[in-house]
Design an enzyme around this catalytic site. Structure first.
Site, PDB file in Angstrom:
ATOM      1  NE  ARG A 171       8.592  -4.442  16.869  1.00  0.00           N
ATOM      2  CZ  ARG A 171       8.569  -3.317  17.373  1.00  0.00           C
ATOM      3  NH1 ARG A 171       8.345  -2.018  16.439  1.00  0.00           N
ATOM      4  NH2 ARG A 171       9.064  -2.980  18.662  1.00  0.00           N
TER       5      ARG A 171
ATOM      6  CG  ASP B 112      -1.924   1.064   1.251  1.00  0.00           C
ATOM      7  OD1 ASP B 112      -2.820   0.966   0.905  1.00  0.00           O
ATOM      8  OD2 ASP B 112      -1.375   2.305   1.985  1.00  0.00           O
TER       9      ASP B 112
ATOM     10  CG  HIS C 146      -4.434   9.500   0.129  1.00  0.00           C
ATOM     11  ND1 HIS C 146      -3.215   9.557   0.032  1.00  0.00           N
ATOM     12  CD2 HIS C 146      -4.669   8.963   1.591  1.00  0.00           C
ATOM     13  CE1 HIS C 146      -2.437   8.933   1.206  1.00  0.00           C
ATOM     14  NE2 HIS C 146      -3.329   8.873   1.972  1.00  0.00           N
TER      15      HIS C 146
ATOM     16  CE  LYS D 245      -3.707   4.648   0.592  1.00  0.00           C
ATOM     17  NZ  LYS D 245      -2.211   4.604   0.874  1.00  0.00           N
TER      18      LYS D 245
ATOM     19  CG  LEU E  74      -0.736  -2.788  14.933  1.00  0.00           C
ATOM     20  CD1 LEU E  74       0.794  -3.046  14.710  1.00  0.00           C
ATOM     21  CD2 LEU E  74      -1.372  -3.880  15.561  1.00  0.00           C
TER      22      LEU E  74
ATOM     23  CE1 TYR F 253       0.618   7.633   2.644  1.00  0.00           C
ATOM     24  CE2 TYR F 253       1.234   5.239   2.184  1.00  0.00           C
ATOM     25  CZ  TYR F 253       0.144   6.309   2.726  1.00  0.00           C
ATOM     26  OH  TYR F 253      -1.063   5.835   3.213  1.00  0.00           O
TER      27      TYR F 253
ATOM     28  CE  LYS G 215       6.693   2.367   9.684  1.00  0.00           C
ATOM     29  NZ  LYS G 215       7.254   2.563  10.972  1.00  0.00           N
TER      30      LYS G 215
ATOM     31  CG  ASN H  21       2.878  -7.233  12.503  1.00  0.00           C
ATOM     32  OD1 ASN H  21       2.992  -7.557  13.670  1.00  0.00           O
ATOM     33  ND2 ASN H  21       3.391  -6.036  12.219  1.00  0.00           N
TER      34      ASN H  21
HETATM   35  N1  LIG Z   1      -5.372   6.114   3.932  1.00  0.00           N
HETATM   36  C1  LIG Z   1      -4.897   7.203   4.891  1.00  0.00           C
HETATM   37  O1  LIG Z   1      -5.229   8.084   5.315  1.00  0.00           O
HETATM   38  C2  LIG Z   1      -3.953   6.488   5.712  1.00  0.00           C
HETATM   39  C3  LIG Z   1      -3.549   6.983   7.052  1.00  0.00           C
HETATM   40  C4  LIG Z   1      -2.317   6.703   7.697  1.00  0.00           C
HETATM   41  C5  LIG Z   1      -2.011   5.389   7.433  1.00  0.00           C
HETATM   42  N2  LIG Z   1      -2.395   4.660   6.317  1.00  0.00           N
HETATM   43  C6  LIG Z   1      -1.877   3.190   5.817  1.00  0.00           C
HETATM   44  O2  LIG Z   1      -1.737   2.618   7.069  1.00  0.00           O
HETATM   45  C7  LIG Z   1      -0.670   1.795   7.158  1.00  0.00           C
HETATM   46  C8  LIG Z   1      -0.628   1.577   8.701  1.00  0.00           C
HETATM   47  O3  LIG Z   1      -0.781   2.537   9.535  1.00  0.00           O
HETATM   48  P1  LIG Z   1       0.259   3.400  10.543  1.00  0.00           P
HETATM   49  O4  LIG Z   1       1.466   3.340   9.937  1.00  0.00           O
HETATM   50  O5  LIG Z   1      -0.338   4.903  10.703  1.00  0.00           O
HETATM   51  O6  LIG Z   1      -0.117   2.842  11.948  1.00  0.00           O
HETATM   52  P2  LIG Z   1       0.105   1.317  12.597  1.00  0.00           P
HETATM   53  O7  LIG Z   1       0.354   0.098  11.501  1.00  0.00           O
HETATM   54  O8  LIG Z   1      -1.210   1.130  13.349  1.00  0.00           O
HETATM   55  O9  LIG Z   1       1.228   1.425  13.466  1.00  0.00           O
HETATM   56  C9  LIG Z   1       2.497   1.487  13.155  1.00  0.00           C
HETATM   57  C10 LIG Z   1       3.246   1.615  14.586  1.00  0.00           C
HETATM   58  O10 LIG Z   1       3.312  -0.048  15.083  1.00  0.00           O
HETATM   59  C11 LIG Z   1       4.502  -0.268  15.300  1.00  0.00           C
HETATM   60  N3  LIG Z   1       4.528  -1.936  15.167  1.00  0.00           N
HETATM   61  C12 LIG Z   1       4.044  -2.609  14.060  1.00  0.00           C
HETATM   62  N4  LIG Z   1       4.229  -3.796  14.213  1.00  0.00           N
HETATM   63  C13 LIG Z   1       4.659  -4.040  15.524  1.00  0.00           C
HETATM   64  C14 LIG Z   1       4.788  -5.127  16.354  1.00  0.00           C
HETATM   65  N5  LIG Z   1       4.579  -6.502  15.767  1.00  0.00           N
HETATM   66  N6  LIG Z   1       5.118  -4.960  17.674  1.00  0.00           N
HETATM   67  C15 LIG Z   1       5.342  -3.823  18.139  1.00  0.00           C
HETATM   68  N7  LIG Z   1       5.184  -2.590  17.295  1.00  0.00           N
HETATM   69  C16 LIG Z   1       4.838  -2.645  16.141  1.00  0.00           C
HETATM   70  C17 LIG Z   1       5.523   0.408  14.258  1.00  0.00           C
HETATM   71  O11 LIG Z   1       7.080   0.421  14.900  1.00  0.00           O
HETATM   72  P3  LIG Z   1       8.092  -0.017  13.804  1.00  0.00           P
HETATM   73  O12 LIG Z   1       8.140   0.541  12.534  1.00  0.00           O
HETATM   74  O13 LIG Z   1       9.204   0.608  14.597  1.00  0.00           O
HETATM   75  O14 LIG Z   1       8.101  -1.483  14.026  1.00  0.00           O
HETATM   76  C18 LIG Z   1       4.900   1.684  14.119  1.00  0.00           C
HETATM   77  O15 LIG Z   1       5.427   2.493  15.143  1.00  0.00           O
HETATM   78  C19 LIG Z   1       0.375   2.827   6.560  1.00  0.00           C
HETATM   79  O16 LIG Z   1       1.573   2.209   6.353  1.00  0.00           O
HETATM   80  C20 LIG Z   1      -0.389   3.297   5.478  1.00  0.00           C
HETATM   81  O17 LIG Z   1      -0.067   2.461   4.273  1.00  0.00           O
HETATM   82  C21 LIG Z   1      -3.189   5.216   5.434  1.00  0.00           C
END
Ligand SMILES: NC(=O)c1ccc[n+]([C@@H]2O[C@H](COP(=O)([O-])OP(=O)(O)OC[C@H]3O[C@@H](n4cnc5c(N)ncnc54)[C@H](OP(=O)(O)O)[C@@H]3O)[C@@H](O)[C@H]2O)c1
Length: 282
Positions: free
Chosen positions: A239, A46, A109, A76, A193, A51, A233, A243
């Site tokens: 991890r 994704d 987006h 997006k 998460l 980005y 992410k 995941n």
């Molecule tokens: N459409 C939109 O508007 C939008 C907005 C935001 C995000 N997104 C998408 O959603 C994806 C994920 O969202 P996000 O990055 O905001 O948040 P997320 O996936 O909820 O959380 C990411 C965080 O969790 C940690 N993490 C991941 N796996 C882990 C594990 N197994 N154990 C401990 N910590 C862990 C990561 O740390 P480390 O990296 O240090 O492991 C990072 O700090 C993005 O990459 C993007 O593609 C879309």
């Protein structure tokens, strides 16, 4: 495609339920992270124009040796390019940067209802055009609220295949998800998460300890059982594997209810509200 579970879209295509998100992965780190994600078993990436790492995603796909059809890539449209001619130019640039002749899924987006005279409908019609000419297999939206989806249903010919929205135990976003379920729009859960916050939750840790799993696996399993596409992410290969390892255990009804009980209403939202978000990159 790998043995990862797939979800059927309303256009007849199938989307892998688990994917790897590259938001906030620096371009200089993206090709490495995506290559490691492929090694861990992810086949769905994704990315987004905003980005700034589409080029590096494309490089990693080519370097992987995987057939293009074995990989599902979502991108997006940038908030800067909602006007139809801008969207056409931006999509050309997305394909050029990725080095592909098509993407698997292309999304608006953000709806940006306070910009562009509130007109995301003409933007959507341009995405329908991209799908008709085969340069994206599926089309969808991100951060659309029920009112925005109702407008597309009333004024255009195609319902989005997916709606990518913020969803996690603190903000389950159930009204928008329910609208999607009723209308055949698959929900994709971003920030599954809660950007790392849920890992500190004692209720989640207690379930994880009892099941011999990690807190992230418990939360991701909750998403999987709710039927959403999910894409955590992480920059860490260990991890990434953790995941993905979600299919050897199940959450019972009590555990599902315990996670549902963590919801905090509007206060649980981490990201901006789609009705008012109006950020446009320079
Ligand atoms: N459409 C939109 O508007 C939008 C907005 C935001 C995000 N997104 C998408 O959603 C994806 C994920 O969202 P996000 O990055 O905001 O948040 P997320 O996936 O909820 O959380 C990411 C965080 O969790 C940690 N993490 C991941 N796996 C882990 C594990 N197994 N154990 C401990 N910590 C862990 C990561 O740390 P480390 O990296 O240090 O492991 C990072 O700090 C993005 O990459 C993007 O593609 C879309």
């Amino acid at each position: 495609m790998s043995s990862m579970p797939g979800i059927r879209l309303n256009d007849g295509r199938t989307i892998p339920q688990l994917r790897f998100g590259v938001f906030q992965i620096a371009p200089s780190d993206t090709a490495r992270a995506v290559s490691e994600a492929f090694e861990a078993g992810y086949r769905h990436i994704d990315t987004a124009e905003m980005y700034g790492n589409e080029r590096e995603v494309g490089e990693a796909v080519r370097a992987s040796g995987l057939e293009r059809d074995a990989v599902f890539v979502t991108s997006k449209l940038s908030n800067a390019f909602h006007r139809p001619d801008d969207a056409r130019r931006a999509f050309d640039a997305t394909l050029t940067d990725l080095g592909f002749d098509h993407v698997d899924l292309f999304l608006i987006h953000w709806p940006l209802p306070t910009l562009y005279d509130g007109d995301f409908v003409s933007t959507w019609r341009v995405l329908e055009e991209f799908q008709r000419d085969g340069r994206t297999r599926s089309i969808g939206v991100s951060n659309f609220e029920i009112g925005h989806l109702e407008r597309l249903a009333a004024e255009t010919d195609t319902l989005p295949a997916v709606n990518q929205i913020e969803v996690h135990p603190y903000f389950p976003n159930d009204a928008v998800r329910a609208y999607g379920q009723e209308h055949g729009i698959v929900t994709e859960a971003w920030a599954p998460l809660a950007q790392g916050e849920v890992m500190k939750d004692p209720a989640i840790s207690a379930i994880a300890t009892r099941l011999g799993r990690s807190p992230s696996q418990v939360v991701l399993r909750w998403h999987v059982q709710r039927g959403d596409v999910v894409f955590p992410k992480t920059s860490s290969p260990a991890r990434m594997r953790e995941n993905l390892d979600l299919f050897e255990f199940e959450l019972g009804p009590d555990d599902m209810a315990a996670l549902a009980a963590l919801q905090q209403g509007a206060a649980g939202r981490i990201g901006p509200h789609p009705d008012t978000f109006a950020w446009v990159p320079d």
